[in-house]
Write an enzyme that holds these catalytic residues in place. Structure first.
Site, short mmCIF file in Angstrom:
data_model
loop_
_atom_site.label_atom_id
_atom_site.label_comp_id
_atom_site.label_asym_id
_atom_site.label_seq_id
_atom_site.Cartn_x
_atom_site.Cartn_y
_atom_site.Cartn_z
CE LYS A 97 13.55 2.51 -0.37
NZ LYS A 97 13.61 2.38 -2.04
NE ARG B 17 10.97 3.87 -9.39
CZ ARG B 17 11.09 3.35 -8.23
NH1 ARG B 17 10.04 3.38 -7.52
NH2 ARG B 17 11.98 2.76 -7.60
CE1 TYR C 153 -13.08 16.78 15.96
CE2 TYR C 153 -11.22 15.04 15.95
CZ TYR C 153 -11.54 16.35 16.46
OH TYR C 153 -10.81 17.38 16.91
CG MET D 218 -3.05 14.87 14.82
SD MET D 218 -2.73 16.66 15.07
CE MET D 218 -3.73 17.30 13.70
#
Ligand SMILES: *Cc1c(COP(=O)(O)O)cnc(C)c1O
Length: 389
Positions: free
Chosen positions: A47, A149, A275, A331
């Site tokens: 997955k 679940r 930053y 980023m």
């Protein structure tokens, strides 16, 4: 062999790149399959794009290693996997693709036509499936043994067994459940889940004697034979994660992440970087700016916690140095402090290791206060991926 004709000296590549060792994935599958034997055979959970590493490369590699049972999260992933295996010109005889979240309302026909197996996770889903499933359609049935679940409760299983035939109405081949604490072998829930699952399997086998059992993820495989039944479903161990982080790793490392140095800088005492000016130099510092930031899976939370491993590209010596990350991770960029390294070792264009033999997946996950799974599935889509096969 490296698949896109790169030399094996990866330290001089100028783009950020993720090296994925397909041989290690195949070896890890073989190891988990041999642990599952003699009772069970291992499938593979692929997955989330094979835990972020690339379904198109990982799935054919697992198939070649002997894996036949693939588990994905949803129908879209199953369709993608089918077309990958069709294109890969691999022998896909006997391959089974199963969807762990089952069959959404309206998708029943698509599952039947494409011969994809849903994991039936509720009574409602099982009833819908029995209306849609034609002869030959197959499925798994999930029961809740303690994860809380997905899956039928004990009474729901009993009522399903009263009203439906697992084989002729639903095509059920295996009863499935999922362990919540298999990474902690001493946790009492393991035993409880095992005994609840065993008794539900025994009830279902009164109706369908050859029904298979499927309980264990990677960590469950390592819990031993009692947990194996006929099928196991490892995921994280295939990709080099440690299924039991407080025990020694038994599986091979799979990923290496190298980031190129874009620029070197000198910081005077009192000057800051990044930053928020959160890192202020208390003495003159030498810094290297790396390509790659939180959009690439270098979590912002690693600010001040992660370290890179730096080697001398001009030396055959395998030794190296750790260089700490300083300033906030951005980023697209990350800054390391190379003040303590010999001059000339780091230059623009050389690459440093953010994940690999020296900064392990476990170290990286610990520094980020998360787990191997989240590190792998967060590795960005921007890297050049290099597959070793
Ligand atoms: C993801 C998943 C697995 C694989 O678990 P690992 O801990 O990665 O081995 C197995 N079963 C189910 C139901 C899952 O969702």
């Amino acid at each position: 062999m490296l698949s896109n004709s790169l030399s094996s000296n990866t330290s001089n590549l100028s783009a950020p790149h993720l090296v994925v060792d397909l041989n290690a994935i195949a070896a890890n599958w073989r190891f988990l399959n041999s642990c599952s034997q003699p009772l069970a055979i291992a499938g593979a959970v692929v997955k989330a794009n094979a835990y972020g590493l690339g379904l198109a490369q990982v799935a054919p590699c697992l198939l070649n290693a002997g894996c036949k049972h693939f588990y994905v999260a949803n129908l879209e992933e199953a369709i993608a996997l089918k077309s990958i295996l069709a294109d890969a010109q691999v022998d896909a005889a006997g391959v089974e693709i199963s969807v762990l979240s089952g069959c959404a309302r309206g998708d029943e026909r698509e599952f039947v036509e494409r011969q994809i197996l849903p994991v039936l996770i509720s009574l409602e889903m099982a009833e819908r499936w029995s209306d849609a499933a034609s002869a030959g359609a197959r499925a798994h049935l999930k029961v809740n043994s303690g994860m809380g679940r997905f899956g039928l409760e004990g009474e729901e299983l009993e009522s399903l067994l009263q009203s439906k035939n697992l084989r002729s109405d639903l095509g059920v081949i295996a009863l499935m459940s999922h362990l919540a604490c298999a990474d902690e072998p001493e946790h009492p829930l393991n035993q409880q889940q095992l005994s609840r699952f065993s008794s539900m399997l025994a009830s279902a086998r009164k109706q369908l004697p050859d029904l298979q059992g499927c309980l264990s993820n990677s960590a469950g495989v390592l819990l031993g034979e009692a947990y194996h039944f006929q099928r196991t479903r490892p995921g994280i161990g295939l990709y080099g994660g440690n299924p039991r982080p407080s025990f020694p790793q038994q599986l091979q490392a799979v990923v290496k992440l190298h980031l190129p140095v874009l620029q070197l800088r000198n910081l005077n005492a009192g000057e800051s970087v990044g930053y928020g000016a959160s890192f202020v130099a208390s003495s003159p510092r030498k810094l290297a700016v790396l390509a790659g930031g939180y959009a690439d899976g270098l979590f912002r939370r690693l600010t001040g916690r992660a370290k890179a491993w730096v080697t001398d590209p001009n030396s055959a010596d395998t030794g190296g140095w750790f260089a700490p990350v300083v300033g906030r991770i951005s980023m697209d960029s990350t800054v390391i402090d190379i003040t303590d390294l010999p001059a000339g070792v780091v230059a623009p264009g050389c690459a440093v290791e953010m994940l690999g033999a020296n900064v392990t997946l476990a170290d990286f996950a610990r520094a980020a206060e998360t787990i191997d799974y989240e590190v792998l599935t967060s590795l960005g889509a921007r890297y050049r991926r290099v597959y070793v096969e």
